[in-house]
Design a protein around this motif. Structure first.
Motif, PDB file in Angstrom:
ATOM      1  N   GLU A 281       0.611  -1.153  -0.089  1.00 41.64           N
ATOM      2  CA  GLU A 281      -0.059   0.034  -0.052  1.00 41.64           C
ATOM      3  C   GLU A 281       0.804   1.332  -0.026  1.00 41.64           C
ATOM      4  OE1 GLU A 281      -2.790  -0.024   3.135  1.00 41.64           O
ATOM      5  OE2 GLU A 281      -3.798  -1.982   2.532  1.00 41.64           O
ATOM      6  N   GLY A 282       0.189   2.353  -0.517  1.00 35.55           N
ATOM      7  CA  GLY A 282       0.888   3.551  -0.668  1.00 35.55           C
ATOM      8  C   GLY A 282       1.904   3.697  -1.791  1.00 35.55           C
ATOM      9  N   PRO A 283       2.394   5.023  -2.143  1.00 33.61           N
ATOM     10  CA  PRO A 283       3.172   5.439  -3.259  1.00 33.61           C
ATOM     11  C   PRO A 283       4.522   4.406  -3.061  1.00 33.61           C
ATOM     12  CG  PRO A 283       3.339   7.137  -1.806  1.00 33.61           C
ATOM     13  CD  PRO A 283       2.269   6.165  -1.246  1.00 33.61           C
ATOM     14  N   LYS A 284       5.138   4.043  -4.153  1.00 31.87           N
ATOM     15  CA  LYS A 284       6.334   3.421  -4.300  1.00 31.87           C
ATOM     16  C   LYS A 284       7.463   4.315  -3.970  1.00 31.87           C
ATOM     17  CE  LYS A 284       9.544   0.967  -7.311  1.00 31.87           C
ATOM     18  NZ  LYS A 284       9.840   0.518  -8.656  1.00 31.87           N
ATOM     19  N   PRO A 285       8.465   4.058  -2.887  1.00 34.46           N
ATOM     20  CA  PRO A 285       9.421   5.044  -2.885  1.00 34.46           C
ATOM     21  C   PRO A 285      10.353   4.860  -4.138  1.00 34.46           C
ATOM     22  CG  PRO A 285       9.289   3.622  -0.942  1.00 34.46           C
ATOM     23  CD  PRO A 285       8.268   3.067  -1.975  1.00 34.46           C
ATOM     24  N   VAL A 286      11.060   6.164  -4.260  1.00 34.76           N
ATOM     25  CA  VAL A 286      11.879   6.341  -5.401  1.00 34.76           C
ATOM     26  C   VAL A 286      13.154   5.583  -5.429  1.00 34.76           C
ATOM     27  CG1 VAL A 286      11.104   8.729  -5.670  1.00 34.76           C
ATOM     28  CG2 VAL A 286      12.970   8.292  -4.417  1.00 34.76           C
ATOM     29  N   SER A 287      13.314   4.918  -6.630  1.00 30.24           N
ATOM     30  CA  SER A 287      14.600   4.069  -6.574  1.00 30.24           C
ATOM     31  C   SER A 287      15.769   4.890  -7.391  1.00 30.24           C
ATOM     32  CB  SER A 287      14.122   3.031  -7.429  1.00 30.24           C
ATOM     33  OG  SER A 287      13.585   3.237  -8.825  1.00 30.24           O
ATOM     34  N   GLN A 288      15.801   6.167  -7.557  1.00 28.98           N
ATOM     35  CA  GLN A 288      16.598   7.095  -8.196  1.00 28.98           C
ATOM     36  C   GLN A 288      16.637   8.271  -7.591  1.00 28.98           C
ATOM     37  OE1 GLN A 288      17.671   6.321 -12.504  1.00 28.98           O
ATOM     38  NE2 GLN A 288      15.610   5.171 -12.647  1.00 28.98           N
ATOM     39  N   ARG A 289      17.654   9.051  -7.533  1.00 30.53           N
ATOM     40  CA  ARG A 289      17.662  10.178  -7.226  1.00 30.53           C
ATOM     41  C   ARG A 289      18.988  10.742  -7.690  1.00 30.53           C
ATOM     42  NH1 ARG A 289      19.066  10.046  -0.630  1.00 30.53           N
ATOM     43  NH2 ARG A 289      21.172   9.265  -0.844  1.00 30.53           N
ATOM     44  N   VAL A 290      19.098  12.300  -7.561  1.00 25.69           N
ATOM     45  CA  VAL A 290      20.341  13.026  -8.226  1.00 25.69           C
ATOM     46  C   VAL A 290      21.320  13.112  -7.202  1.00 25.69           C
ATOM     47  CG1 VAL A 290      18.969  14.064 -10.070  1.00 25.69           C
ATOM     48  CG2 VAL A 290      19.065  15.270  -7.599  1.00 25.69           C
ATOM     49  N   CYS A 291      22.540  13.352  -7.543  1.00 23.37           N
ATOM     50  CA  CYS A 291      23.501  13.481  -6.555  1.00 23.37           C
ATOM     51  C   CYS A 291      24.480  14.637  -7.077  1.00 23.37           C
ATOM     52  CB  CYS A 291      24.437  12.350  -5.999  1.00 23.37           C
ATOM     53  SG  CYS A 291      25.001  11.125  -7.494  1.00 23.37           S
TER      54      CYS A 291
END
Length: 350
Positions: free
Chosen positions: A292-302
């Motif tokens: 349940e709930g939105p899927k956490p992000v699997s990519q992010r900028v650095c």
């Protein structure tokens, strides 16, 4: 047949009619001897004849009456005198030692027409004769009629075919609301052993939805919150290394190192939806949409600092633009799950 007419009390009239038997079997004379000297054999047979005209008729006329029993053929030795020396024959020993009677011989059985559930196999039967030198040759079938003919067909593989055997359903994976229940389905042969050969088209399903009557309640703190930009700490996001529970939940692995050593790059991490199966105390991967709930992000900028000779610093606007493109990438690609494969073991855990 019999007809009865009932009249006054204690009185009756009966008419009894008998259909006369007009055909019968009779034994024939012996056929000619199979050898003119040195020992041979001869047989009798049976023929059906009309009792009124004494004429031979087809056998089927005698088969109408159960009282008619067909005589069995008789066999006897004949012309036992040795052949004259002038004919070039050697003196032979008694007939029954060196001149065996004709006999039935068969070919090997064919392969069974079915591997299970009952089939048929066949063979060829022929009447053969063995001469003094031991040579075997086919002869007319009537010469073997003094002994019963061997069967031409026989049943084979009459045991049951393998079939699917479903075990009991496991407890529901959830303690409240909707979850899943599982069961083991094996292909079992007629001896009760785990085998192959069952049709996959009729295999019982191994997974079902289940609903626990107890409703699930979530505190206000567990409700989804608005996501913030990746360089801020996201309070509502599950922490890395979250323990798996009996309720489907997102499990996060650590972020990878930045893809670049300077400037703006990206980091990735693995996001799974997992649940603890209470009946086996093992962890199972579920489709992402089961959590349940939105899927956490699997990519992010650095950002690894400015590169050599680069004057422009990393700006939030640029990061937000890159972050948006990574989110679109996340939405375009997702894992899809197929049905489970067959278990690697039939028992003892696999």
């Amino acid at each position: 047949f019999q007809i009865s007419y009932a009249g006054a009390t204690d009185s009756s009239v009966q008419f009894i009619f008998y259909q006369p038997i007009i055909h019968g079997w009779r034994e024939t004379d012996f056929f000619p001897c199979s050898a003119s000297c040195g020992g041979g054999y001869q047989l009798t047979s049976a023929e059906c004849f009309d009792l009124r005209s004494n004429q031979v008729v087809a056998d089927q006329y005698c088969q109408y009456y159960p009282e008619n029993i067909k005589p069995k053929p008789k066999l006897q030795e004949c012309n036992l005198d040795p052949c004259p020396a002038s004919d070039g024959y050697k003196h032979i020993m008694p007939y029954d030692l060196y001149h065996p009677l004709p006999r039935w011989e068969s070919t090997p059985w064919t392969a069974c027409s079915s591997s299970c559930g009952g089939g048929i196999q066949s063979r060829s039967i022929s009447c053969v004769e063995e001469d003094i030198q031991g040579h075997i040759s086919p002869v007319e079938e009537w010469k073997c009629m003094y002994i019963p003919k061997m069967p031409v067909f026989q049943p084979c593989n009459i045991f049951d075919c393998p079939k699917w055997l479903a075990q009991e359903w496991s407890p529901c994976t959830m303690t409240c609301g909707q979850g899943f229940t599982y069961r083991v389905v094996l292909c079992i042969d007629h001896r009760g052993m785990h085998t192959g050969g069952c049709s996959p088209k009729i295999k019982p399903h191994i997974k079902e939805e289940c609903i626990v009557s107890t409703p699930c309640y979530k505190t206000k703190e567990k409700l989804p919150k608005e996501a913030k930009l990746p360089w801020y700490k996201q309070a509502q996001e599950p922490e890395e290394g979250t323990a798996v529970s009996e309720e489907p939940s997102f499990i996060l692995e650590g972020w990878s190192t930045c893809s670049v050593t300077c400037g703006v790059g990206r980091q990735v991490r693995l996001v799974k939806c997992q649940v603890v199966l209470s009946f086996s105390q093992s962890v199972a991967d579920l489709p992402i949409d089961e959590c349940e709930g939105p899927k956490p992000v699997s990519q992010r900028v650095c950002y690894s600092g400015p590169c050599s000779g680069e004057a422009t610093e990393y700006t939030p606007e640029k990061a937000e633009l890159l972050y948006g493109s990574l989110q679109e990438f996340d939405e375009q690609y997702d894992w899809e799950y197929e049905d489970f494969t067959e278990c690697s073991e039939s028992c003892g855990g696999g």
